[in-house]
Design an enzyme around this catalytic site. Sequence first.
Site, PDB file in Angstrom:
ATOM      1  N   GLU A   1     -34.995  24.700 -25.715  1.00 28.99           N
ATOM      2  CA  GLU A   1     -35.542  25.967 -25.257  1.00 28.99           C
ATOM      3  C   GLU A   1     -36.727  25.727 -24.315  1.00 28.99           C
ATOM      4  OE1 GLU A   1     -36.974  30.189 -27.356  1.00 28.99           O
ATOM      5  OE2 GLU A   1     -36.802  28.352 -28.549  1.00 28.99           O
TER       6      GLU A   1
ATOM      7  N   CYS B   1     -32.203  29.788 -30.386  1.00 32.29           N
ATOM      8  CA  CYS B   1     -33.175  29.530 -31.454  1.00 32.29           C
ATOM      9  C   CYS B   1     -33.228  30.633 -32.511  1.00 32.29           C
ATOM     10  CB  CYS B   1     -34.558  29.288 -30.841  1.00 32.29           C
ATOM     11  SG  CYS B   1     -35.735  28.530 -32.001  1.00 32.29           S
TER      12      CYS B   1
ATOM     13  N   LYS C   1     -33.130  35.596 -23.782  1.00 33.46           N
ATOM     14  CA  LYS C   1     -33.199  35.596 -25.242  1.00 33.46           C
ATOM     15  C   LYS C   1     -33.295  37.034 -25.746  1.00 33.46           C
ATOM     16  CE  LYS C   1     -35.645  33.159 -28.982  1.00 33.46           C
ATOM     17  NZ  LYS C   1     -36.714  32.172 -29.285  1.00 33.46           N
TER      18      LYS C   1
END
Length: 706
Positions: A45, A175, A114
């Site tokens: 990330e 994540c 995200k």
Amino acid sequence: MGHLITVATCSLNQWALDFKGNVARILESIRVAKERGATLRIGPELEITGYGCADHFLEGDTYLHSWEALGQILSSKEAKEILLDIGMPVIHKNVKYNCRILIFNCKILLIRPKMFMANDGNYRELRWFTPWAKRHITEEHYLPRMIQKITGQVTVPMGDAVIATYDSCIGVEVCEEMFTPNSPHIGLSLDGVEIIINSSSSHHELRKLRRRIDLIREATLKCGGIYLYSNQRGCDGDRIYYDGCAMIIVNGEVVAQGTQFSIGDVEVVTATIDLEDVRTFRSSSSRGIQASTTPSFKRIGANMALSDGHLEGNPAIQPTTVKTIFYHTPEEEISLGPACWLWDYLRRSKASGFFLPLSGGIDSCATATIVASMCRLVVKSCAKGDQQTIADARQVTGESAEHGYIPKDPQEFASRIFHTCYMGTKNSSDETRKRAKQLAETIGSYHIDLNMDTVVTALQVLFTLVTGKTPAFRAHGGSNVENLALQNIQARIRMVLAYLLAQLLPWVRGRNGSLLVLGSANVDECLRGYFTKYDCSSADINPVGGIGKSDLRRFIAYAELAFEMPILADFLAATPTAELEPITETYAQEDEADMGMTYDELTEFGRLRKVDKCGPYSMFTKLVHLWNDKMEVAEVAAKVKRFFFYYSINRHKMTTLTPAYHAESYSPDDNRFDLRPFLYNTSWSWQFDTIDKTVRAFERENNLKK
């Protein structure tokens, strides 16, 4: 005959704002992935910027340099003939997003933002980024002109979509999204996405890896598919350590697992997988019924096939077999995680080594042993020929490449970079002095043994000269106020001496630079405030500040055998003591007696306060049941009230707490993790009254039963 593909994931030791170094590590990982035949490579990330940029994500420069770095990757020979997933921040319509950039052959296929942010504990993503809330929707993103010149594209799709190759389909999960109840992989899998890629910056906590792996396995055990997990590694510039362990999971089984702790900068994990195994696994009718009604994702075409005809036609090429998952014990985690963090901090700070006040107690012993573990890791990495480690070791020791210095022995390397000092007074015992000296000899540190009574006496004389009063220890008839002040004089002088020695010892030894001062206050003592503000717990960094006393003791017991250090047994047998008061025939200072609670009890308080989010009353009601076999209700109440009193009066100390390796879920670190006030009404009158009423009710009920 199946459809064999080779895929790659990686762990990279990225560093916040180190764009040059970050790009070099990304390109190296791509090179290795292609060398192993991979047609898909994913990275951690925010790998272009480093995850730990924090408020630098609010600066326009960070986004400018990210595009510049991506342009360098797009223009590289490494980026050709492989599908890449690269992480960086992107501003879209004046809104900042944490994104994945999927590219193939110098073209950007998709920018995937995200959708669910990590925003608790150590994480503050909502401070910097906005989640993409438009499920199944894409928009056109206008590229910077510098990127338009490279790719020939003016706009590219941005949003919630998937990548379709000639032979499969790839979806993204970033994540935190994996940890949420309604994770994207569910909808992706039901829509026929066969490969889920997850780029993460997940930090190390003791015993955490098992939960992470269980979640990933469960994702594909229920839904089927290939799951590629990439994770950051190393110290990104802050208190946490990202512990790598990149993985490839197929239908709930781990086929490839990277290392969890390493001082290497680049690790690439690859596996060869048969796509037909996914399709067979997903053949149940119940899944088909759910899949037939699932909303579809927009598919962005990639003009490529992941599978390789040469693999499928070669009977010698087999899919990667299932691996047994490897977990470190908590004791091994303590020996490796903080050691890797220390090495990153040392080499990147350009310091010449470490300085540690070595007291002869178990906390400073644990810090010293972690430094010894770091030295072992460096020597092991150099023995494998890691050129980056060799270069870093030469930089730290001041050795030039021309001399050809390579660390080959941990004790020899420690003698160059590790400095320890026993700072004794007349209140110190011969036993602690002897233990400190023997431990220093075992590790190989440059050790000093000194008495500082003259400095302590000088301050006491000065105080008497100014005030006309002479304070005395409690053992000599003094009050508690005098007793505490005289203890704190000794503790604070140690901090001053520590920094003096850290700055000048390299000069004394004819070397350049200065040393980083290491602290050794454990997380339980910090929670209780059982240390002097600005004493030798005030340091540059603290590798054990997030670890509890019980875990440290278990670590020392492990290291005694694993590192062949018999002296550690003496530290385990010793009673924890600050040695700041005079030792008499009837009194010897002991930490747990001073605190009015055991270290195990402190650990329980810490978990209930932070993890279970308990105030005084709810903590009391839980502990009544947990401790009912070993103490009365009134005693539980007294301990809870005592804890909260000392916790609150000492909370101000957390504002100056030495930056510590974060290893537990109940750290009291005010600066990043524990956002609570530091000025309290220490009487807790309402809360304590409620506890007292409950105690009286318990006692009345017990009397009636009798």
